[in-house]
Design an enzyme around this catalytic site. Structure first.
Site, mmCIF file in Angstrom:
data_model
loop_
_atom_site.group_PDB
_atom_site.id
_atom_site.type_symbol
_atom_site.label_atom_id
_atom_site.label_comp_id
_atom_site.label_asym_id
_atom_site.label_seq_id
_atom_site.Cartn_x
_atom_site.Cartn_y
_atom_site.Cartn_z
ATOM 1 N N CYS A 1 32.733 49.219 28.134
ATOM 2 C CA CYS A 1 32.045 50.413 28.622
ATOM 3 C C CYS A 1 32.435 51.621 27.786
ATOM 4 O O CYS A 1 31.610 52.486 27.477
ATOM 5 C CB CYS A 1 32.382 50.654 30.092
ATOM 6 S SG CYS A 1 31.499 52.042 30.824
ATOM 7 N N CYS B 1 33.611 49.841 36.626
ATOM 8 C CA CYS B 1 32.745 51.013 36.572
ATOM 9 C C CYS B 1 31.362 50.795 37.179
ATOM 10 O O CYS B 1 30.796 51.708 37.740
ATOM 11 C CB CYS B 1 32.622 51.527 35.145
ATOM 12 S SG CYS B 1 32.227 50.283 33.920
#
Length: 364
Positions: A105, A202
């Site tokens: 990410c 996330c």
């Protein structure tokens, strides 16, 4: 040893709606920079208030920007996230490994898609609320350093960044303690000062993990077996378990072992069997050597193999002293001074030279 990076004037900050990025943006504004806050939406599937809370995060980020007095915008990287991070995430779990999507990410979204967007806004630099530091050596190379707050240091998650990503990056919280950050946020009446830190992956949030995976990967039940081949239970699918896991196995102790807890020690993909052992100190849970591939070095060149380094096999573990040996151009054998508990395929082995993060690779 290090020289400070020249200060940039137009800085785009990733505002997540949390206290850390809020204070990062405030600090940069106090330093006289032109600051633009940008909220990134990276996940759209089942985006509900129960788990992802991105709607509330967006509101909080906008409120912080208003309090600080900076320009604010939102961008949607859900398509990039699904293609660059989530596809890899599913592939790794399907292969019986345990990936760390937070690392991807950062390298693919926060410091690639977001960086590209910031450059279209005329940014001289980008900033996030990560606890890490970046500085520059005499040769101009950017170096990633651990944060002052060793309990919050996030350099592990940033070790895949390359020079073009790290050069324009700044981490305003790198020299601060978490307690100082919260105190600043409270003093400045930021709406996020009491907000709980996010602990979930996330895009997943703090949801039931197995339930989430079942939506994307088929359930393939099989036997839980001991090293001797004795079946002691049934697993729901190898993808739902990770090495060293103790909770959620559904098997108790035995009279012979005084009720010692069970741990996952391995996965036999061909037989669809989950190998389990009893006791935290079982020999099958430890290893002196680890094989690492898909290597990435922040400086662009590998470290000197004649030296001893520190390595982390998971976030927040202390650096473990080790030496490295090349097996081929993209494979290292890492030899630790002391046995390491449950090195997990799919996770990252990250190398350090003191406080400098050198890079790392995937445990295979």
């Amino acid at each position: 040893m290090f020289e400070s990076k020249v200060t940039h004037k137009r800085i785009v900050v990733g505002l997540s709606g949390g206290v850390d990025s809020s204070v990062a943006a405030w600090l940069l504004k106090q330093q006289g920079h032109e600051v633009i806050g940008v909220f990134m939406k990276n996940w759209e599937d089942d985006d509900t208030d129960t788990y992802c809370t991105s709607r509330q995060d967006l509101i909080d980020a906008a409120s912080v920007a208003d309090v600080i007095g900076i320009e604010f915008d939102a961008v949607n990287f859900a398509a990039e996230y699904r293609e660059r991070v989530f596809a890899y995430f599913l592939h790794e779990y399907e292969a019986g490994r345990t990936p760390n999507p937070d690392v991807l990410c950062n390298s693919e979204i926060k410091f690639r898609a977001f960086l590209d967007h910031a450059l279209t806004l005329g940014a001289d630099a980008i900033a996030t609320g990560h606890y890490a530091r970046v500085t520059h050596g005499n040769d101009g190379h950017a170096m990633l350093l651990k944060a002052r707050d060793t309990g919050k240091d996030q350099s592990y998650f940033l070790h895949q960044l390359c020079q073009p990503q790290l050069q324009p990056a700044c981490f305003p919280l790198g020299d601060l303690l978490k307690s100082e950050v919260r105190a600043m946020a409270q003093r400045e009446s930021m709406p996020t000062w009491q907000k709980k830190d996010s602990t979930g992956i996330c895009f997943i949030g703090e949801r039931p993990f197995r339930e989430f995976l079942e939506r994307y990967l088929p359930r393939t039940p099989g036997r839980m077996v001991t090293p001797e081949g004795v079946a002691v239970g049934e697993h729901q699918g190898l993808a739902y378990y990770t090495l060293g896991q103790r909770q959620g196995l559904g098997i108790g102790g035995t009279r012979d072992s005084d009720g010692a807890p069970w741990f996952v020690a391995g996965k036999r993909l061909k037989e669809n069997e989950l190998l389990v052992v009893q006791g935290h100190d079982h020999s099958l849970l430890y290893n002196n050597t680890v094989t690492v591939q898909q290597l990435h070095w922040i400086a662009g060149v590998p470290p000197d193999v004649s030296r001893t380094y520190g390595a982390k096999l998971r976030y927040r573990m202390p650096d473990a002293s080790c030496r490295i040996e090349w097996r081929d151009n993209d494979t290292l054998t890492v030899r630790f001074d002391t046995p390491q508990w449950t090195p997990t395929p799919g996770q990252y082995c990250v190398f350090y030279d003191g406080e400098v993060c050198l890079g790392g690779g995937v445990i295979v």
